[in-house]
Enzyme design. Structure first.
Site, PDB file in Angstrom:
ATOM      1  N   ARG A 138       0.870  -1.182   0.000  1.00 20.43           N
ATOM      2  CA  ARG A 138       0.000   0.000   0.000  1.00 20.43           C
ATOM      3  C   ARG A 138       0.905   1.230   0.000  1.00 20.43           C
ATOM      4  NH1 ARG A 138      -2.555   0.311   5.094  1.00 20.43           N
ATOM      5  NH2 ARG A 138      -1.199   2.056   5.495  1.00 20.43           N
ATOM      6  N   GLU A 193       5.067   6.901   2.405  1.00 23.32           N
ATOM      7  CA  GLU A 193       5.823   5.645   2.512  1.00 23.32           C
ATOM      8  C   GLU A 193       5.110   4.589   1.682  1.00 23.32           C
ATOM      9  OE1 GLU A 193       5.692   4.193   6.547  1.00 23.32           O
ATOM     10  OE2 GLU A 193       3.518   4.226   6.610  1.00 23.32           O
ATOM     11  N   SER A 201      -2.780  -2.950   6.076  1.00 19.71           N
ATOM     12  CA  SER A 201      -4.103  -3.317   6.599  1.00 19.71           C
ATOM     13  C   SER A 201      -5.221  -2.388   6.125  1.00 19.71           C
ATOM     14  CB  SER A 201      -4.055  -3.338   8.133  1.00 19.71           C
ATOM     15  OG  SER A 201      -3.657  -2.075   8.605  1.00 19.71           O
ATOM     16  N   ARG A 229      -7.588   7.563   5.112  1.00 16.72           N
ATOM     17  CA  ARG A 229      -7.614   7.674   6.579  1.00 16.72           C
ATOM     18  C   ARG A 229      -7.489   9.141   6.956  1.00 16.72           C
ATOM     19  NH1 ARG A 229      -2.612   4.110   7.760  1.00 16.72           N
ATOM     20  NH2 ARG A 229      -2.063   5.244   5.874  1.00 16.72           N
ATOM     21  N   GLU A 236       7.512   0.002  10.813  1.00 15.22           N
ATOM     22  CA  GLU A 236       6.157   0.059  10.261  1.00 15.22           C
ATOM     23  C   GLU A 236       5.158   0.128  11.410  1.00 15.22           C
ATOM     24  OE1 GLU A 236       5.651   0.431   7.112  1.00 15.22           O
ATOM     25  OE2 GLU A 236       7.794   0.216   6.772  1.00 15.22           O
ATOM     26  N   GLY A 237       3.898   0.391  11.054  1.00 19.12           N
ATOM     27  CA  GLY A 237       2.832   0.240  12.039  1.00 19.12           C
ATOM     28  C   GLY A 237       2.335   1.532  12.654  1.00 19.12           C
ATOM     29  N   LYS A 251      12.278   9.767  10.673  1.00 16.75           N
ATOM     30  CA  LYS A 251      11.640   8.442  10.539  1.00 16.75           C
ATOM     31  C   LYS A 251      12.614   7.315  10.878  1.00 16.75           C
ATOM     32  CE  LYS A 251       8.194   9.060   7.020  1.00 16.75           C
ATOM     33  NZ  LYS A 251       7.671   8.487   5.804  1.00 16.75           N
ATOM     34  N   LYS A 306      12.607   2.368   5.406  1.00 16.12           N
ATOM     35  CA  LYS A 306      12.716   3.810   5.168  1.00 16.12           C
ATOM     36  C   LYS A 306      14.045   4.162   4.505  1.00 16.12           C
ATOM     37  CE  LYS A 306       8.805   4.526   7.298  1.00 16.12           C
ATOM     38  NZ  LYS A 306       8.379   3.136   7.350  1.00 16.12           N
ATOM     39  N   ASN A 360       4.116   0.542   2.209  1.00 16.20           N
ATOM     40  CA  ASN A 360       4.073  -0.566   3.176  1.00 16.20           C
ATOM     41  C   ASN A 360       4.114  -1.870   2.401  1.00 16.20           C
ATOM     42  OD1 ASN A 360       3.170   1.036   5.731  1.00 16.20           O
ATOM     43  ND2 ASN A 360       1.816   1.701   4.090  1.00 16.20           N
TER      44      ASN A 360
END
Length: 474
Positions: free
Chosen positions: A125, A144, A151, A450, A368-369, A364, A305, A146
């Site tokens: 994504r 970024e 998700s 989002r 992830e997450g 950064k 990253k 992923n």
């Protein structure tokens, strides 16, 4: 852009009524999460947080994000096959970042033994924000990409119907009909199903590798159901199950509980806290196997990253994608400024610049997450502390993107209904399948919007900061 839904935004009785309807619609459509109190039981569930109203997204930028997704799929796949590039790019990072170093050790070990896996499945994504330029024109800038456990493809497939319902209830049927169809869970399942089919064993299963705490299970079940609908058997296992019950036969076929596994779809394994010694052992077993890993460890490393920052260097994309000038131009157009903090003159200069002007940058780490990036005063303090230490090479710097905020209501269980100043992040899902050297599938698979209140610098839906949204193209 900010004036969307102005006619109803401050009409309190109308908004209150719409919010009640929206919550029921979300429960009805299955926009669900388990509760914090009981994250491993579905006896009591609640709606996943979402916006009351769809958010405005510039249609040209939305189309640009979709247009570049197949290019990013090609790029991630090319990086995952380029040992020399990964070794050189991550050399400084693995000296100071234990997690990336451990992933890299498994990567090298598996290559030395020789890959048993011949089919490769990528689900990624790519996330963007709309940067408000000096002249106020918005531009698409990548935050970024992923490459593991991306998700909310499931729940966002079901959020659309909720927003359609809300707009209709507000007397906006025409606007409701303009919301674009979106079903990432189907797109992701198509990729998994293709990989399963190419693996070539009708009796083999797809294994979702899941976390110990499974609050976001319904998002995964959406994809799972799409596979069951195709008569593909799905099992859900944790790293510890793999450690205790997993084995390889002489052909390095993977078995769990006596069942052959065709595809391992990771919804876990992307942060250090997912691993103890046993879990690292389990990861190695999976990577050594013939099963199709989504992602394999090389593709996970491609999403770091440090790799993202290296891609922005002049000439890097040309070396990775020779003969793809148009793809390269589309990819490069989405890059924000990215800077290395490696030891040496270039890194020293960037560290000093960011310490002097922290509000222009994001710091950064290789994680992830969501919820890991540093901003403003916190960024300055951390950089001050590590500016002369090799530890700084485990971070990269990125220009801070400054989007145009808009007003919306963020619906969360047990939270007051108040209007918030919000910014949004658009993600495009990509799916590709490669067999040997041949790309057999390369497509975009839907989108995820989002939205979060401006006061929250970092973090996604699972991190408890952002909420699910639907784009309304303007």
């Amino acid at each position: 852009m900010a004036a969307l839904w102005e006619d109803v935004l401050y009409n309190e009785p109308v908004i209150r009524e719409a919010a009640l309807l929206a919550v029921d619609a979300a429960l009805l459509e299955g926009v669900l999460m388990r509760t914090e109190e009981e994250p491993n039981a579905s006896d009591v569930v609640n709606y996943a947080p979402f916006t009351l109203l769809p958010s405005a997204v510039p249609s040209a930028l939305f189309e640009q994000a979709y247009a570049v997704q197949q290019d990013f799929n090609l790029l991630v796949d090319a990086i995952s096959q380029n040992k020399e590039f990964l070794e050189r790019t991550l050399a400084s990072t693995i000296k100071v970042d234990d997690f990336t170093a451990q992933l890299f050790r498994i990567y090298t070990q598996v290559l030395e033994e020789g890959l048993a896996q011949s089919v490769f499945l990528g689900i990624n994504r790519s996330d963007y924000m709309f940067d408000r330029g000096v002249d106020g024109t918005p531009a698409l800038k990548q935050i970024e990409i992923n490459t593991i456990a991306a998700s909310f493809g499931g729940l966002t497939s079901r959020t659309l119907a909720v927003h359609r319902q809300v707009l209709k209830a507000l007397g906006k049927s025409e606007e409701a009909s303009r919301l674009l169809p979106n079903n990432p869970s189907k797109g992701l399942a198509l990729g998994i199903a293709k990989a399963w089919e190419l693996y070539g064993s009708q009796s083999a299963v797809v294994m979702f590798l899941v976390e110990e705490v499974q609050r976001n299970i319904f998002d995964q079940r959406c994809v799972e159901n799409e596979l069951w609908n195709r008569n593909i058997r799905v099992i859900r296992k944790r790293f510890r199950d793999v450690f205790e019950k997993g084995s390889l036969d002489d052909a390095r076929r993977l078995y769990i509980d006596g069942q052959e596994v065709a595809v391992v779809y990771y919804r876990e394994g992307y942060v250090p806290k997912n691993y103890d010694l046993q879990n690292w052992e389990a990861r190695l077993l999976l990577e050594r196997s013939r099963a199709v890993k989504c992602p394999d460890i090389a593709t996970q490393l491609a999403g770091t990253k440090k790799v993202q920052q290296e891609l922005s260097r002049p000439g890097t994309l040309e070396r990775l994608l020779p003969g793809h000038a148009e793809s390269i131009a589309r990819i490069r157009a989405t890059f924000a400024g990215l800077y290395s903090l490696d030891l040496g003159e270039e890194g020293d200069k960037m560290a000093a610049t960011a310490i002097a002007d922290p509000d222009w940058f994001v710091l950064k780490p290789q994680r992830e997450g969501g919820g890991n990036n540093l901003y403003g005063e916190e960024l300055r303090q951390v950089l001050e502390k590590i500016k002369d230490s090799p530890e700084r090479t485990s971070y990269i710097l990125m220009d801070k993107i400054k989007p145009q905020p808009s007003k919306n209501y963020l619906l969360r269980a047990h939270s007051p209904l108040t209007v918030s100043e919000c910014i949004s992040e658009l993600g495009i899902f990509g799916v590709y399948v490669r067999q040997g050297k041949e790309m057999v599938m390369n497509k975009s698979a839907g989108h995820l919007l989002r939205t979060k209140a401006v006061e929250h610098a970092d973090g996604g839906v699972a991190a408890g900061v952002a909420v699910l949204d639907t784009p309304y193209l303007v």
